[in-house]
Every structure is written in structure tokens, then in C-alpha cells.
Design a protein around this motif. Structure first.
Motif, PDB file in Angstrom:
ATOM      1  N   MET A 279       2.330  28.314   6.268  1.00  0.00           N
ATOM      2  CA  MET A 279       2.349  28.802   4.889  1.00  0.00           C
ATOM      3  C   MET A 279       3.787  28.570   4.401  1.00  0.00           C
ATOM      4  O   MET A 279       4.015  28.289   3.206  1.00  0.00           O
ATOM      5  CB  MET A 279       1.884  30.113   4.452  1.00  0.00           C
ATOM      6  CG  MET A 279       0.402  30.310   4.698  1.00  0.00           C
ATOM      7  SD  MET A 279      -0.114  31.810   4.395  1.00  0.00           S
ATOM      8  CE  MET A 279       0.185  32.023   2.592  1.00  0.00           C
ATOM      9  N   ASP A 280       4.727  28.874   5.244  1.00  0.00           N
ATOM     10  CA  ASP A 280       6.199  28.893   5.064  1.00  0.00           C
ATOM     11  C   ASP A 280       6.496  27.418   4.657  1.00  0.00           C
ATOM     12  O   ASP A 280       7.041  26.831   3.557  1.00  0.00           O
ATOM     13  CB  ASP A 280       7.014  29.297   6.006  1.00  0.00           C
ATOM     14  CG  ASP A 280       8.590  29.564   5.668  1.00  0.00           C
ATOM     15  OD1 ASP A 280       8.865  29.592   4.653  1.00  0.00           O
ATOM     16  OD2 ASP A 280       9.162  29.766   6.933  1.00  0.00           O
ATOM     17  N   HIS A 281       6.106  26.471   5.612  1.00  0.00           N
ATOM     18  CA  HIS A 281       6.442  24.861   5.267  1.00  0.00           C
ATOM     19  C   HIS A 281       5.742  24.501   4.253  1.00  0.00           C
ATOM     20  O   HIS A 281       6.119  23.650   3.395  1.00  0.00           O
ATOM     21  CB  HIS A 281       5.908  24.328   6.648  1.00  0.00           C
ATOM     22  CG  HIS A 281       6.785  24.783   7.990  1.00  0.00           C
ATOM     23  ND1 HIS A 281       6.447  24.208   9.226  1.00  0.00           N
ATOM     24  CD2 HIS A 281       8.120  25.136   7.861  1.00  0.00           C
ATOM     25  CE1 HIS A 281       7.488  24.748  10.022  1.00  0.00           C
ATOM     26  NE2 HIS A 281       8.394  25.361   9.011  1.00  0.00           N
ATOM     27  N   ILE A 282       4.309  25.049   3.879  1.00  0.00           N
ATOM     28  CA  ILE A 282       3.861  24.433   2.732  1.00  0.00           C
ATOM     29  C   ILE A 282       4.561  24.904   1.505  1.00  0.00           C
ATOM     30  O   ILE A 282       4.782  24.349   0.529  1.00  0.00           O
ATOM     31  CB  ILE A 282       2.297  25.113   2.569  1.00  0.00           C
ATOM     32  CG1 ILE A 282       1.362  24.289   3.634  1.00  0.00           C
ATOM     33  CG2 ILE A 282       1.813  24.805   1.312  1.00  0.00           C
ATOM     34  CD1 ILE A 282       0.058  25.004   3.646  1.00  0.00           C
ATOM     35  N   TRP A 283       5.323  26.286   1.571  1.00  0.00           N
ATOM     36  CA  TRP A 283       6.044  26.503   0.311  1.00  0.00           C
ATOM     37  C   TRP A 283       7.129  25.712   0.056  1.00  0.00           C
ATOM     38  O   TRP A 283       7.620  25.281  -0.949  1.00  0.00           O
ATOM     39  CB  TRP A 283       6.696  28.124   0.530  1.00  0.00           C
ATOM     40  CG  TRP A 283       7.393  28.518  -0.239  1.00  0.00           C
ATOM     41  CD1 TRP A 283       7.019  29.319  -1.519  1.00  0.00           C
ATOM     42  CD2 TRP A 283       8.722  28.741  -0.826  1.00  0.00           C
ATOM     43  NE1 TRP A 283       7.928  29.349  -2.445  1.00  0.00           N
ATOM     44  CE2 TRP A 283       9.188  29.083  -1.981  1.00  0.00           C
ATOM     45  CE3 TRP A 283       9.837  27.840   0.023  1.00  0.00           C
ATOM     46  CZ2 TRP A 283      10.511  29.185  -2.578  1.00  0.00           C
ATOM     47  CZ3 TRP A 283      11.184  27.965  -0.571  1.00  0.00           C
ATOM     48  CH2 TRP A 283      11.321  28.706  -1.528  1.00  0.00           C
ATOM     49  N   PHE A 284       7.951  25.083   1.190  1.00  0.00           N
ATOM     50  CA  PHE A 284       9.047  24.282   1.107  1.00  0.00           C
ATOM     51  C   PHE A 284       8.510  23.120   0.723  1.00  0.00           C
ATOM     52  O   PHE A 284       9.336  22.255  -0.189  1.00  0.00           O
ATOM     53  CB  PHE A 284       9.711  24.240   2.476  1.00  0.00           C
ATOM     54  CG  PHE A 284      10.826  25.279   2.853  1.00  0.00           C
ATOM     55  CD1 PHE A 284      12.146  25.162   2.123  1.00  0.00           C
ATOM     56  CD2 PHE A 284      10.580  26.271   3.587  1.00  0.00           C
ATOM     57  CE1 PHE A 284      12.927  26.190   2.300  1.00  0.00           C
ATOM     58  CE2 PHE A 284      11.418  27.333   3.935  1.00  0.00           C
ATOM     59  CZ  PHE A 284      12.669  27.314   3.132  1.00  0.00           C
ATOM     60  N   LEU A 285       7.608  22.816   1.066  1.00  0.00           N
ATOM     61  CA  LEU A 285       6.798  21.337   0.440  1.00  0.00           C
ATOM     62  C   LEU A 285       6.440  21.383  -1.035  1.00  0.00           C
ATOM     63  O   LEU A 285       6.887  20.455  -1.909  1.00  0.00           O
ATOM     64  CB  LEU A 285       5.453  20.885   1.296  1.00  0.00           C
ATOM     65  CG  LEU A 285       4.719  19.713   0.823  1.00  0.00           C
ATOM     66  CD1 LEU A 285       5.777  18.455   0.901  1.00  0.00           C
ATOM     67  CD2 LEU A 285       3.367  19.399   1.560  1.00  0.00           C
ATOM     68  N   CYS A 286       6.009  22.639  -1.335  1.00  0.00           N
ATOM     69  CA  CYS A 286       5.810  22.768  -3.010  1.00  0.00           C
ATOM     70  C   CYS A 286       7.214  22.655  -3.703  1.00  0.00           C
ATOM     71  O   CYS A 286       7.203  22.164  -4.769  1.00  0.00           O
ATOM     72  CB  CYS A 286       5.142  24.052  -3.246  1.00  0.00           C
ATOM     73  SG  CYS A 286       3.353  24.202  -2.642  1.00  0.00           S
ATOM     74  N   LEU A 287       8.055  23.396  -3.081  1.00  0.00           N
ATOM     75  CA  LEU A 287       9.423  23.434  -3.595  1.00  0.00           C
ATOM     76  C   LEU A 287       9.984  21.969  -3.938  1.00  0.00           C
ATOM     77  O   LEU A 287      10.739  21.631  -4.891  1.00  0.00           O
ATOM     78  CB  LEU A 287      10.529  24.415  -2.703  1.00  0.00           C
ATOM     79  CG  LEU A 287      11.859  24.400  -3.430  1.00  0.00           C
ATOM     80  CD1 LEU A 287      11.897  25.126  -4.622  1.00  0.00           C
ATOM     81  CD2 LEU A 287      12.631  25.146  -2.358  1.00  0.00           C
ATOM     82  N   ALA A 288       9.765  21.310  -2.748  1.00  0.00           N
ATOM     83  CA  ALA A 288      10.220  19.529  -2.741  1.00  0.00           C
ATOM     84  C   ALA A 288       9.676  18.683  -3.909  1.00  0.00           C
ATOM     85  O   ALA A 288      10.287  18.147  -4.449  1.00  0.00           O
ATOM     86  CB  ALA A 288       9.841  18.993  -1.337  1.00  0.00           C
ATOM     87  N   LEU A 289       8.104  19.120  -4.128  1.00  0.00           N
ATOM     88  CA  LEU A 289       7.692  18.602  -5.305  1.00  0.00           C
ATOM     89  C   LEU A 289       7.676  19.330  -6.496  1.00  0.00           C
ATOM     90  O   LEU A 289       7.052  18.825  -7.280  1.00  0.00           O
ATOM     91  CB  LEU A 289       6.043  18.522  -4.959  1.00  0.00           C
ATOM     92  CG  LEU A 289       6.049  17.976  -3.459  1.00  0.00           C
ATOM     93  CD1 LEU A 289       4.282  18.117  -3.275  1.00  0.00           C
ATOM     94  CD2 LEU A 289       6.108  16.439  -3.675  1.00  0.00           C
ATOM     95  N   ASN A 290       8.445  20.204  -6.734  1.00  0.00           N
ATOM     96  CA  ASN A 290       8.411  20.884  -8.002  1.00  0.00           C
ATOM     97  C   ASN A 290       9.204  20.265  -8.883  1.00  0.00           C
ATOM     98  O   ASN A 290       8.346  20.153 -10.099  1.00  0.00           O
ATOM     99  CB  ASN A 290       9.719  21.769  -7.544  1.00  0.00           C
ATOM    100  CG  ASN A 290       9.670  23.456  -8.616  1.00  0.00           C
ATOM    101  OD1 ASN A 290       8.340  23.463  -9.238  1.00  0.00           O
ATOM    102  ND2 ASN A 290      10.442  23.962  -8.813  1.00  0.00           N
TER     103      ASN A 290
END
Length: 321
Positions: A279-290
Motif C-alpha cells: 500500500m505504501d508503494h502504491i501511494w508513491f506510485l499514485c503520487l508519481a502519477l499525480n
């Protein structure tokens, strides 16, 4: 005196098909740069006058990931011991991405890059606040005209502390203002992660809490921008926003639970760390796609006009007499 050409450029034609040349340039630029790196666009257009505020937010996130990448390279080369054992890993069971810049020499890189990242983030806050101020003024003017033309529709209006409560105001002004302010606070507080080294006890709380607050702050500002420009959002964008919201909400709760459990029992909690890590890595991925999912056509127009020293001196001399 304003000539016909200037008047045409300054006038917004609501509901018509005709747009001024200036409007077309602003919208086209925002659309053209939507899928481009914010940092790249700013470097190519450092003195841009018509600013999509999201551009600064995208540039800040680009710089953040650049700093994380460089920090991990330095830590992997010079501090393998930290990767193998550190307080964060003992508390939550794995290395969060921010572990990469928690120690020297990567700390120098992370702290320096964060100064520029926070500057860009606060530039976003400033221009977004400017846009919202103008928006509030426009909403009030439209409501005043509407009330004057249709007074019967406003007889049963409700208010709270003198502020009209209506869906249009809440969606287009109040929530974005709160989101903008909260994002500003979390951006400022995040600098603590570079000032306080994560060690067992109170220091790891002081080190990590700004990061958890930033999770909420980043999602809330993203949510407000998406709601304002919901017509521009596509299905994939809403899916991204939902995933971003879930991870931004759940991750901090699990982090706090793990921290409390470790401080109480002296060992990591029984909650599977693999779930938190994913979930932590998914959050960073979402941030990268922000930046690629946020609407970019929310634009502020700023015109820099300098007054010469001669004119200033002339004005002051006239005023003094």
C-alpha cells in the motif's frame, strides 16, 4: 482609452463560441503541457505569465522523486548498514522509500532538494490561493446579479454566521481554500523529516508524523482540484483518485498502530508488513502519477509590469509637495 482590439481581448464571452486570442493561448498551453514534466516545462518557460498552478505542483513532485532516486543511490553505495537495519524498519517491518535520505551523505541531497521542492509547492499554494480569491469575487458578483434579477429565488436562502450556504460556494471556494491551506501547512512541516533523525522513541514519531500528514495534505489538494474540474476527469483519473484516497487514509492509520505497538511491546506488531509495504508503494506510485491525472486548465493570469525608478521618484516628489 481602451481600443476595440484590447476590449475584445479582455472580454470573456460566456456561452459564446468566440474566444479572444489571449484565452486561446492560455488554454492551449495548459492542454499542451498537461502530460509533460512540470519541471521540464518550468525550465523551458521560467517567466511564464499565464500559470496553471498545477504546473508548480507537478514540478515539485518531479524534484521529489529525483531527490529520492539520488538519495537511494548514495545510501546504497555508502550506507548499506542503514538499509539492513534502521529504526523505521524495526517499527514497520520494511524500508519505506524515505529511509533513503535519512542519513548522510544522502541527507544533504534530500534536504537541499526539499528546499527547492517546498518552494515550488508554496508557489503552487500562492497561485492557487490567488485563483480562489478571484473565483470567490466572481461568484459573489454572479450571485448579486442573479439575486437582483430573480429576487423570489433567494427568499428562503439560509446562512451561517453571515455566510450563504449553497452547493456552488462550498464546492468552488470553501473546500479548495481549506485544502490549499492544509497542503501549505503539511509542506512546511515536512522539513522536520530532515531535521530529526529517526531513532526509537519520541524522535521517530516527530520524524514520521510530518510525512503521514503530507499523505493527507497531498490527497486533499488533489481531490479539491479534481472536484473543481470534474468535467475534465476521465474514468482512469477517478480510479486513480479513489486508490490514492484509500492509501492516503489507511497507510497513516497502520503506521500509527505499528508505532504504538512497538513502543508498548518492544517488537513489531503482528499486522503483516507486506500489506503495508504494498500500500505504501502504491501511494508513491499514485503520487508519481499525480501530475498526469490532475486537470491542468485551472489557470491564473499574472502580468508583470515594472515601474521605472524615474517614475517612482517623480511620484514621490509630487506627493511631498
Amino acid at each position: 482609452m481602451v481600443n476595440a482590439t484590447d476590449l475584445e481581448k479582455q472580454t470573456l464571452i460566456v456561452g459564446g463560441d468566440k474566444f479572444s486570442e489571449e484565452e486561446e493561448e492560455i488554454i492551449e498551453f495548459a492542454q499542451k503541457t498537461r502530460l509533460q514534466s512540470g519541471l521540464y516545462v518550468l525550465l523551458r518557460n521560467p517567466f511564464i505569465e499565464d500559470v496553471p498552478p498545477v504546473l508548480f505542483l507537478k514540478a515539485a513532485e518531479d524534484l521529489l522523486f529525483l531527490a529520492l532516486s539520488l538519495s537511494w543511490i548514495l545510501t546504497a553505495i555508502f550506507r548499506q548498514d542503514i538499509i539492513e537495519d534502521n529504526a523505521v524498519k524495526r517499527y514497520i517491518g520494511y524500508n519505506n522509500l524515505c529511509v533513503g535520505w535519512d542519513v548522510l551523505p544522502a541527507l544533504f541531497v534530500g534536504g537541499t532538494f526539499w528546499a527547492i521542492t517546498s518552494f515550488l509547492s508554496l508557489r503552487f499554494v500562492f497561485f492557487n490561493a490567488l485563483r480562489l480569491t478571484k473565483l470567490r469575487k466572481k461568484i459573489k458578483e454572479e450571485e448579486a446579479i442573479d439575486e437582483e434579477e430573480h429576487p423570489e429565488d433567494h427568499e428562503d436562502d439560509h446562512s451561517f454566521l453571515g455566510v450563504d450556504i449553497d452547493k456552488k460556494n462550498c464546492l468552488n471556494y470553501h473546500f479548495p481554500v481549506v485544502a490549499n491551506f492544509f497542503f501549505m501547512i503539511t509542506t512546511i512541516l515536512f522539513s522536520q523529516t530532515f531535521m530529526i533523525r529517526p531513532e526509537e522513541g519520541i524522535s521517530i514519531w516527530l520524524h514520521t508524523m510530518p510525512f503521514l500528514a503530507a499523505m493527507y495534505g497531498t490527497f486533499i489538494i488533489s481531490l479539491s482540484l479534481c472536484l473543481e474540474s470534474s468535467k475534465q476527469m476521465k474514468t482512469i483519473g477517478w480510479i486513480w483518485l479513489v486508490i490514492f484516497g484509500i492509501t492516503s487514509t489507511v497507510n497513516p492509520i497502520i503506521f500509527v498502530y505499528d508505532f504504538i505497538y512497538y513502543d508498548t511491546h518492544g517488537e513489531r506488531s503482528p499486522f503483516p508488513y507486506q500489506i503495508v509495504m504494498v500500500m505504501d508503494h502504491i501511494w508513491f506510485l499514485c503520487l508519481a502519477l499525480n501530475g498526469w491525472n490532475l486537470p491542468s486548465t485551472i489557470v491564473v493570469n499574472r502580468k508583470f509590469e515594472s515601474i521605472s525608478n524615474d517614475r517612482i521618484e517623480q511620484y514621490l516628489s509630487i506627493r511631498s509637495t
